[in-house]
Design a protein around this motif. Structure first.
Motif, PDB file in Angstrom:
ATOM      1  N   ARG A   9      53.028   6.243  46.162  1.00  0.00           N
ATOM      2  CA  ARG A   9      53.821   5.664  47.256  1.00  0.00           C
ATOM      3  C   ARG A   9      55.320   5.865  47.032  1.00  0.00           C
ATOM      4  O   ARG A   9      56.093   5.909  47.979  1.00  0.00           O
ATOM      5  CB  ARG A   9      53.519   4.174  47.398  1.00  0.00           C
ATOM      6  N   ALA A  10      55.744   6.021  45.781  1.00  0.00           N
ATOM      7  CA  ALA A  10      57.165   6.152  45.473  1.00  0.00           C
ATOM      8  C   ALA A  10      57.646   7.602  45.558  1.00  0.00           C
ATOM      9  O   ALA A  10      58.609   7.904  46.247  1.00  0.00           O
ATOM     10  CB  ALA A  10      57.452   5.588  44.082  1.00  0.00           C
ATOM     11  N   CYS A  11      56.970   8.512  44.857  1.00  0.00           N
ATOM     12  CA  CYS A  11      57.465   9.893  44.775  1.00  0.00           C
ATOM     13  C   CYS A  11      56.609  10.891  45.556  1.00  0.00           C
ATOM     14  O   CYS A  11      56.909  12.077  45.559  1.00  0.00           O
ATOM     15  CB  CYS A  11      57.560  10.334  43.312  1.00  0.00           C
ATOM     16  N   GLU A  12      55.532  10.419  46.216  1.00  0.00           N
ATOM     17  CA  GLU A  12      54.622  11.254  47.018  1.00  0.00           C
ATOM     18  C   GLU A  12      53.919  12.350  46.212  1.00  0.00           C
ATOM     19  O   GLU A  12      53.438  13.324  46.773  1.00  0.00           O
ATOM     20  CB  GLU A  12      55.352  11.878  48.215  1.00  0.00           C
ATOM     21  N   HIS A  13      53.840  12.186  44.888  1.00  0.00           N
ATOM     22  CA  HIS A  13      53.072  13.117  44.060  1.00  0.00           C
ATOM     23  C   HIS A  13      51.596  12.963  44.407  1.00  0.00           C
ATOM     24  O   HIS A  13      51.078  11.858  44.466  1.00  0.00           O
ATOM     25  CB  HIS A  13      53.314  12.818  42.570  1.00  0.00           C
ATOM     26  N   ARG A  14      50.908  14.093  44.669  1.00  0.00           N
ATOM     27  CA  ARG A  14      49.484  14.070  45.018  1.00  0.00           C
ATOM     28  C   ARG A  14      48.702  14.807  43.946  1.00  0.00           C
ATOM     29  O   ARG A  14      49.127  15.851  43.463  1.00  0.00           O
ATOM     30  CB  ARG A  14      49.251  14.733  46.362  1.00  0.00           C
ATOM     31  N   PHE A  15      47.536  14.257  43.600  1.00  0.00           N
ATOM     32  CA  PHE A  15      46.683  14.903  42.616  1.00  0.00           C
ATOM     33  C   PHE A  15      45.233  14.481  42.837  1.00  0.00           C
ATOM     34  O   PHE A  15      44.948  13.477  43.484  1.00  0.00           O
ATOM     35  CB  PHE A  15      47.138  14.569  41.189  1.00  0.00           C
ATOM     36  N   ASP A  16      44.319  15.294  42.304  1.00  0.00           N
ATOM     37  CA  ASP A  16      42.891  15.024  42.380  1.00  0.00           C
ATOM     38  C   ASP A  16      42.391  14.642  40.996  1.00  0.00           C
ATOM     39  O   ASP A  16      42.881  15.149  39.983  1.00  0.00           O
ATOM     40  CB  ASP A  16      42.121  16.262  42.853  1.00  0.00           C
ATOM     41  N   THR A  17      41.400  13.770  40.962  1.00  0.00           N
ATOM     42  CA  THR A  17      40.791  13.380  39.697  1.00  0.00           C
ATOM     43  C   THR A  17      39.300  13.156  39.909  1.00  0.00           C
ATOM     44  O   THR A  17      38.880  12.735  40.987  1.00  0.00           O
ATOM     45  CB  THR A  17      41.462  12.126  39.113  1.00  0.00           C
ATOM     46  N   VAL A  18      38.522  13.467  38.895  1.00  0.00           N
ATOM     47  CA  VAL A  18      37.074  13.265  38.940  1.00  0.00           C
ATOM     48  C   VAL A  18      36.791  11.927  38.276  1.00  0.00           C
ATOM     49  O   VAL A  18      37.158  11.706  37.122  1.00  0.00           O
ATOM     50  CB  VAL A  18      36.338  14.409  38.208  1.00  0.00           C
ATOM     51  N   GLN A  19      36.137  11.028  39.030  1.00  0.00           N
ATOM     52  CA  GLN A  19      35.837   9.693  38.525  1.00  0.00           C
ATOM     53  C   GLN A  19      34.418   9.317  38.917  1.00  0.00           C
ATOM     54  O   GLN A  19      33.912   9.759  39.948  1.00  0.00           O
ATOM     55  CB  GLN A  19      36.759   8.645  39.138  1.00  0.00           C
ATOM     56  N   SER A  20      33.818   8.473  38.123  1.00  0.00           N
ATOM     57  CA  SER A  20      32.535   7.894  38.479  1.00  0.00           C
ATOM     58  C   SER A  20      32.757   6.869  39.589  1.00  0.00           C
ATOM     59  O   SER A  20      33.837   6.297  39.709  1.00  0.00           O
ATOM     60  CB  SER A  20      31.918   7.200  37.256  1.00  0.00           C
ATOM     61  N   ILE A  21      31.727   6.620  40.382  1.00  0.00           N
ATOM     62  CA  ILE A  21      31.871   5.613  41.433  1.00  0.00           C
ATOM     63  C   ILE A  21      31.982   4.208  40.857  1.00  0.00           C
ATOM     64  O   ILE A  21      32.388   3.278  41.538  1.00  0.00           O
ATOM     65  CB  ILE A  21      30.705   5.684  42.448  1.00  0.00           C
ATOM     66  N   HIS A  22      31.650   4.061  39.579  1.00  0.00           N
ATOM     67  CA  HIS A  22      31.732   2.754  38.927  1.00  0.00           C
ATOM     68  C   HIS A  22      33.097   2.515  38.290  1.00  0.00           C
ATOM     69  O   HIS A  22      33.413   1.393  37.908  1.00  0.00           O
ATOM     70  CB  HIS A  22      30.637   2.633  37.867  1.00  0.00           C
ATOM     71  N   ASP A  23      33.922   3.565  38.157  1.00  0.00           N
ATOM     72  CA  ASP A  23      35.270   3.414  37.593  1.00  0.00           C
ATOM     73  C   ASP A  23      36.177   2.726  38.604  1.00  0.00           C
ATOM     74  O   ASP A  23      36.043   2.920  39.805  1.00  0.00           O
ATOM     75  CB  ASP A  23      35.874   4.770  37.235  1.00  0.00           C
ATOM     76  N   SER A  24      37.115   1.956  38.106  1.00  0.00           N
ATOM     77  CA  SER A  24      38.086   1.323  39.008  1.00  0.00           C
ATOM     78  C   SER A  24      39.124   2.366  39.436  1.00  0.00           C
ATOM     79  O   SER A  24      39.343   3.364  38.750  1.00  0.00           O
ATOM     80  CB  SER A  24      38.764   0.135  38.330  1.00  0.00           C
ATOM     81  N   ALA A  25      39.752   2.120  40.569  1.00  0.00           N
ATOM     82  CA  ALA A  25      40.749   3.052  41.107  1.00  0.00           C
ATOM     83  C   ALA A  25      41.975   3.100  40.200  1.00  0.00           C
ATOM     84  O   ALA A  25      42.330   2.106  39.567  1.00  0.00           O
ATOM     85  CB  ALA A  25      41.156   2.617  42.512  1.00  0.00           C
ATOM     86  N   LEU A  26      42.610   4.271  40.160  1.00  0.00           N
ATOM     87  CA  LEU A  26      43.836   4.409  39.376  1.00  0.00           C
ATOM     88  C   LEU A  26      44.957   3.626  40.048  1.00  0.00           C
ATOM     89  O   LEU A  26      44.982   3.486  41.268  1.00  0.00           O
ATOM     90  CB  LEU A  26      44.220   5.886  39.260  1.00  0.00           C
ATOM     91  N   GLU A  27      45.890   3.127  39.246  1.00  0.00           N
ATOM     92  CA  GLU A  27      46.945   2.283  39.796  1.00  0.00           C
ATOM     93  C   GLU A  27      48.349   2.818  39.561  1.00  0.00           C
ATOM     94  O   GLU A  27      49.255   2.489  40.307  1.00  0.00           O
ATOM     95  CB  GLU A  27      46.835   0.876  39.204  1.00  0.00           C
ATOM     96  N   ALA A  28      48.560   3.635  38.504  1.00  0.00           N
ATOM     97  CA  ALA A  28      49.907   4.093  38.158  1.00  0.00           C
ATOM     98  C   ALA A  28      50.003   5.609  38.262  1.00  0.00           C
ATOM     99  O   ALA A  28      49.136   6.332  37.803  1.00  0.00           O
ATOM    100  CB  ALA A  28      50.270   3.643  36.750  1.00  0.00           C
ATOM    101  N   CYS A  29      51.074   6.079  38.865  1.00  0.00           N
ATOM    102  CA  CYS A  29      51.337   7.510  39.011  1.00  0.00           C
ATOM    103  C   CYS A  29      51.639   8.124  37.638  1.00  0.00           C
ATOM    104  O   CYS A  29      52.429   7.559  36.880  1.00  0.00           O
ATOM    105  CB  CYS A  29      52.532   7.713  39.957  1.00  0.00           C
ATOM    106  N   PRO A  30      51.048   9.274  37.317  1.00  0.00           N
ATOM    107  CA  PRO A  30      51.343   9.898  36.026  1.00  0.00           C
ATOM    108  C   PRO A  30      52.756  10.493  35.957  1.00  0.00           C
ATOM    109  O   PRO A  30      53.272  10.724  34.870  1.00  0.00           O
ATOM    110  CB  PRO A  30      50.289  10.998  35.916  1.00  0.00           C
ATOM    111  N   GLU A  31      53.397  10.695  37.112  1.00  0.00           N
ATOM    112  CA  GLU A  31      54.750  11.277  37.146  1.00  0.00           C
ATOM    113  C   GLU A  31      55.846  10.222  37.008  1.00  0.00           C
ATOM    114  O   GLU A  31      56.771  10.378  36.232  1.00  0.00           O
ATOM    115  CB  GLU A  31      54.959  12.044  38.457  1.00  0.00           C
ATOM    116  N   CYS A  32      55.732   9.142  37.801  1.00  0.00           N
ATOM    117  CA  CYS A  32      56.822   8.158  37.817  1.00  0.00           C
ATOM    118  C   CYS A  32      56.361   6.724  37.551  1.00  0.00           C
ATOM    119  O   CYS A  32      57.168   5.806  37.607  1.00  0.00           O
ATOM    120  CB  CYS A  32      57.537   8.212  39.173  1.00  0.00           C
TER     121      CYS A  32
END
Length: 67
Positions: A9-32
């Motif tokens: 939401r801050a820097c508009e960095h977009r990325f894809d990640t492979v996650q299990s449906i049981h994993d919780s959603a990511l919360e922090a941007c790896p860039e900023c």
């Protein structure tokens, strides 16, 4: 395992990640380290052919009774 797309939401960095449906959603941007949101795209399902719509059976019934 499904692939999810995230956007910061801050820097508009977009990325894809492979996650299990049981994993919780990511919360922090790896860039900023800003807040992330999950990006939802269009569903890749297309119904083609006859029989998928309510009007398909009615058209066949009308033409069958007219004969």
């Amino acid at each position: 395992m499904p692939t999810y797309t995230y956007a910061c939401r801050a820097c508009e960095h977009r990325f894809d990640t492979v996650q299990s449906i049981h994993d919780s959603a990511l919360e922090a941007c790896p860039e900023c380290a800003g807040e992330l949101r999950r990006v939802f795209g269009n569903v890749g399902v297309t119904f083609k052919g006859s029989g998928f719509y309510r009007t398909d059976s009615r058209a066949a019934a009308k033409s069958g009774s007219a004969s």
